[in-house]
Design a protein around this motif. Structure first.
Motif, mmCIF file in Angstrom:
data_model
loop_
_atom_site.group_PDB
_atom_site.id
_atom_site.type_symbol
_atom_site.label_atom_id
_atom_site.label_comp_id
_atom_site.label_asym_id
_atom_site.label_seq_id
_atom_site.Cartn_x
_atom_site.Cartn_y
_atom_site.Cartn_z
ATOM 1 N N ILE A 194 0.631 -1.099 -0.075
ATOM 2 C CA ILE A 194 0.168 0.049 0.374
ATOM 3 C C ILE A 194 0.822 1.221 0.481
ATOM 4 O O ILE A 194 1.824 1.606 0.412
ATOM 5 C CB ILE A 194 -0.950 -0.157 0.731
ATOM 6 N N LYS A 195 0.238 2.259 -0.612
ATOM 7 C CA LYS A 195 0.907 3.484 -0.557
ATOM 8 C C LYS A 195 -0.575 4.231 -0.867
ATOM 9 O O LYS A 195 -0.975 4.931 -1.236
ATOM 10 C CB LYS A 195 1.348 3.856 -1.693
ATOM 11 N N HIS A 196 0.030 5.795 0.355
ATOM 12 C CA HIS A 196 -1.255 6.087 0.252
ATOM 13 C C HIS A 196 -2.696 6.137 -0.188
ATOM 14 O O HIS A 196 -3.484 6.457 -0.424
ATOM 15 C CB HIS A 196 -1.065 7.509 -0.851
ATOM 16 N N ALA A 197 -2.835 4.743 0.825
ATOM 17 C CA ALA A 197 -3.997 3.839 1.274
ATOM 18 C C ALA A 197 -4.458 3.097 0.213
ATOM 19 O O ALA A 197 -5.943 3.113 -0.196
ATOM 20 C CB ALA A 197 -5.120 4.966 1.689
ATOM 21 N N ASN A 198 -3.988 3.189 -0.781
ATOM 22 C CA ASN A 198 -3.632 2.714 -2.376
ATOM 23 C C ASN A 198 -3.447 1.679 -2.762
ATOM 24 O O ASN A 198 -1.954 1.889 -2.044
ATOM 25 C CB ASN A 198 -3.713 3.438 -4.006
ATOM 26 N N PRO A 199 -3.498 0.361 -2.769
ATOM 27 C CA PRO A 199 -2.521 -1.016 -3.725
ATOM 28 C C PRO A 199 -2.176 -0.352 -3.884
ATOM 29 O O PRO A 199 -2.459 0.115 -5.365
ATOM 30 C CB PRO A 199 -3.499 -1.906 -3.559
ATOM 31 N N CYS A 200 -0.638 -0.499 -4.059
ATOM 32 C CA CYS A 200 -0.324 -0.360 -5.626
ATOM 33 C C CYS A 200 0.427 -2.163 -6.209
ATOM 34 O O CYS A 200 1.013 -2.705 -7.259
ATOM 35 C CB CYS A 200 1.565 0.273 -5.485
ATOM 36 N N GLY A 201 -0.084 -3.297 -5.525
ATOM 37 C CA GLY A 201 0.172 -4.405 -5.943
ATOM 38 C C GLY A 201 -0.311 -5.396 -4.597
ATOM 39 O O GLY A 201 -0.322 -5.267 -3.514
ATOM 40 N N VAL A 202 -1.140 -6.460 -5.274
ATOM 41 C CA VAL A 202 -1.598 -7.279 -3.968
ATOM 42 C C VAL A 202 -1.743 -8.994 -5.592
ATOM 43 O O VAL A 202 -1.809 -8.606 -6.614
ATOM 44 C CB VAL A 202 -2.931 -7.117 -4.513
ATOM 45 N N ALA A 203 -1.099 -9.886 -4.537
ATOM 46 C CA ALA A 203 -0.938 -10.949 -4.859
ATOM 47 C C ALA A 203 -1.159 -11.929 -3.991
ATOM 48 O O ALA A 203 -1.293 -12.210 -2.821
ATOM 49 C CB ALA A 203 0.480 -11.281 -5.994
ATOM 50 N N VAL A 204 -1.796 -13.898 -4.986
ATOM 51 C CA VAL A 204 -2.153 -14.649 -4.030
ATOM 52 C C VAL A 204 -0.774 -15.479 -4.161
ATOM 53 O O VAL A 204 -0.117 -15.091 -5.970
ATOM 54 C CB VAL A 204 -2.892 -15.213 -3.429
ATOM 55 N N GLY A 205 -0.208 -16.397 -3.787
ATOM 56 C CA GLY A 205 0.648 -17.511 -4.285
ATOM 57 C C GLY A 205 0.618 -18.365 -3.444
ATOM 58 O O GLY A 205 0.101 -18.755 -2.401
ATOM 59 N N ASP A 206 1.569 -19.662 -4.612
ATOM 60 C CA ASP A 206 2.084 -21.196 -3.758
ATOM 61 C C ASP A 206 2.598 -20.519 -2.030
ATOM 62 O O ASP A 206 2.209 -21.784 -1.486
ATOM 63 C CB ASP A 206 2.803 -22.056 -3.994
ATOM 64 N N LYS A 207 3.226 -19.695 -1.832
ATOM 65 C CA LYS A 207 4.368 -19.195 -0.599
ATOM 66 C C LYS A 207 4.278 -17.262 -0.354
ATOM 67 O O LYS A 207 4.147 -17.897 -1.939
ATOM 68 C CB LYS A 207 5.471 -19.451 -0.505
ATOM 69 N N LEU A 208 4.440 -17.459 0.858
ATOM 70 C CA LEU A 208 3.667 -16.030 1.191
ATOM 71 C C LEU A 208 5.376 -15.076 -0.044
ATOM 72 O O LEU A 208 5.069 -14.271 -0.214
ATOM 73 C CB LEU A 208 4.424 -15.931 2.456
ATOM 74 N N LEU A 209 6.817 -15.453 -0.025
ATOM 75 C CA LEU A 209 7.778 -15.420 -0.751
ATOM 76 C C LEU A 209 6.979 -14.881 -2.117
ATOM 77 O O LEU A 209 7.074 -13.679 -2.702
ATOM 78 C CB LEU A 209 8.732 -15.803 -0.572
ATOM 79 N N ASP A 210 6.387 -16.429 -3.024
ATOM 80 C CA ASP A 210 5.848 -16.239 -4.333
ATOM 81 C C ASP A 210 4.597 -14.265 -4.124
ATOM 82 O O ASP A 210 5.013 -13.609 -5.319
ATOM 83 C CB ASP A 210 5.326 -17.244 -5.193
ATOM 84 N N ALA A 211 3.861 -14.892 -3.124
ATOM 85 C CA ALA A 211 2.881 -13.658 -3.294
ATOM 86 C C ALA A 211 3.399 -11.903 -2.971
ATOM 87 O O ALA A 211 3.338 -10.927 -3.137
ATOM 88 C CB ALA A 211 2.141 -13.754 -2.366
#
Length: 537
Positions: free
Chosen positions: A287-304
């Protein structure tokens, strides 16, 4: 109504000869009572407070000795008596008041030490209706308000945090309390009863499902005074309202500097967004300035995390990172390569803590749980001269809610991505456009006056992200796109098609839905309606 004025000048010093102590929270009670006793103050107390003081070996009178009346009704009635309130409210320089005290054998009370039944704590723990009602204090607020009103002659202490400074003042001034401190304590007392009453009225409104009660009260307890607000010329403080919802207000700060006003606002946005994904596949939101600049899911946290960062690595610099699961060491190793303000997660492994410890200014918050995106709640916004109050946007869309409106239906992968994109779009400032591919955002357009501009900005940022990743073209090729509200014209949808989107999710409901559907069919893309809008201002 006639205004009664007793214009007697308040004395600078009031000798504290008698103190009334009646507390639910007994933190620091014995130490404070001991110091008062040593200073020559007579101690008067009630119920469990009196027992605690007596068991500590201190001399204490029961309040029933002042009132000549025993506690009755399980302690509901014990201090609501002229013997108590007369002692608190009497103007010591008023001959008529003094005469009444003498006539009715009422002794002056110079210091009241009172805190209230733990209504807020019981509410946070989920007490049932009867338990909540039983934890509404009556005598305590009445005594606090009486003592605070008569602060010209009486000191009122409502918080154990003030015990030491009150005892220090009494000891330093020959057993007296100064007027300045009495005024400050009175102000604190009225703020405390106001917050207490707001918690009670707020609970009643929830319990009775009153959407718009005639009066709204808001209260909170000070958590932090900040260096400044959104900008250096603005003052700011952080108050918590006792709500048990997991998030920035209930999180534990494991390390790092004090959170700023903007940190708290952005961290709340980040954690609320990542909580949309529950405890399923590992998810990350930046998040930057209350807006998402990137969101993801993955097989593990590092991938996300890597996929979320890929969406807009430039904007992610100095951002807030939220996770829906335990932060592990390998993900922490990757995060510290980027300048980050705050990390928030339900839990953090020992390995991750060791990695992050090297970045002393990086704030690390642990919530213990995720927030429930479907839970009810209230949201408030100040406007000049008032407050806007609404229920929390807890709307959740599932695949059963989707209505296919085009000739082509979305594929299974597209449906997954469409639902993902709509969840993210709920947390993007309107007008919001969100492109998603394979469980990761690949372009986000936020806060534009025109939905077409949001679509174009998201596509352009996608192109920048592709260049940063060493890829050709735009990341949006082959993606799906979500719009937080309906497309009023086909131009916004056509901009998304131009960016490479193959499927669209939107609320629907425009006068020109047929025109937009026809444009989607002509382009050969799939489109679904949700029937739910997610404006976010």
């Amino acid at each position: 109504m006639a205004v009664i004025s007793k214009n007697y000048p308040a004395p600078e010093r009031v000798q504290v000869k008698r103190a009334l102590l009646s507390v639910s929270d007994k933190t620091g009670l014995i130490e404070f009572a001991t110091r008062l006793s040593k200073a020559g103050v007579e101690l008067v107390s009630t119920g469990g407070t009196a027992r605690s003081i007596a068991e500590a070996g201190l001399t204490v009178r029961d309040v029933s000795e002042l009132t000549g009346f025993p506690e009755i009704m399980d302690g509901r009635v014990k201090t609501l008596h002229p013997g108590v309130h007369g002692g608190l409210l009497a103007i010591r320089d008023d001959a008529e008041h003094i005469s009444a005290m003498e006539a009715h054998n009422i002794g002056a009370i110079d210091l009241a030490v009172i805190n209230l039944y733990p209504f807020e704590e019981v509410r946070a723990s989920g007490g049932d209706y009867a338990t909540m009602v039983e934890n509404i204090d009556i005598g305590g607020p009445a005594m606090i308000r009486a003592a605070a009103k008569n602060h010209a002659y009486v000191g009122i202490v409502t918080d154990p945090a003030d015990y030491d400074r009150v005892a220090d003042a009494i000891e330093a001034d020959g057993g007296a309390l100064g007027l300045g401190l009495r005024k400050e304590l009175a102000a604190l007392a009225y703020a405390r009863t106001a917050a207490y009453d707001s918690a009670i009225s707020g609970w009643f409104a929830e319990a009775l499902a009153l959407e718009a009660p005639r009066h709204r009260a808001f209260g909170g307890s000070l958590r932090d005074v900040m260096r400044y607000g959104e900008n250096p010329h603005q003052s700011a403080a952080f108050y918590v309202d006792g709500n048990s919802r997991p998030g920035v207000a209930t999180a534990e700060l494991l390390q790092g500097k004090q959170l700023s006003y903007n940190n708290i606002n952005d961290t709340d946005a980040a954690f609320e967004l990542v909580s949309e994904f529950g405890g399923g596949r590992p998810a990350c939101a930046i998040i930057k300035h209350a807006n998402p600049c990137g969101v993801a899911v993955g097989d593990k946290l590092l991938d996300a995390y890597r996929q979320a960062l890929r969406c807009d690595p430039v904007s992610a610099f100095g951002g807030i990172i939220a996770f829906n699961g335990e932060l592990d060491g390998e993900t922490a190793e990757e995060i510290v390569k980027l300048m980050t303000e705050v990390i928030i997660a339900p839990s953090v492994s020992d390995d991750a803590r060791k990695v992050i410890a090297a970045k002393k200014n990086l704030r690390l918050l642990v919530t213990g749980a995720l927030a429930d995106p479907a839970a009810p709640g209230m949201a408030y916004k100040s406007v000049s001269g008032g407050l806007l109050v609404q229920s929390r946007d807890n709307g959740v869309i599932t695949r059963d809610d989707l209505k296919v409106v085009t000739k082509r239906a979305p594929s299974e992968q597209e449906i997954e991505d469409l639902l993902f994109a709509f969840k993210v779009g709920k947390h993007v400032k309107s007008n919001a456009i969100v492109y998603v591919k394979d469980g990761a955002t690949v372009g986000i357009g936020a806060g534009q006056m025109s939905r077409v501009d949001s679509a174009r900005i998201a596509a352009r940022k996608s192109q920048d992200a592709a260049e940063a990743a060493g890829e050709a073209g735009m990341l949006t090729k082959g993606s799906v796109v979500a719009s937080d509200a309906f497309f009023p014209f086909a131009d916004g949808l056509l901009s998304a098609v131009e960016a490479g989107a193959t499927a669209v999710i939107q609320p629907g409901g425009s006068m020109r839905d047929a025109e937009v559907i026809a444009a989607a069919d002509e382009a050969g893309i799939a489109m679904v309606f949700t029937g739910m809008r997610h404006f976010r201002h």
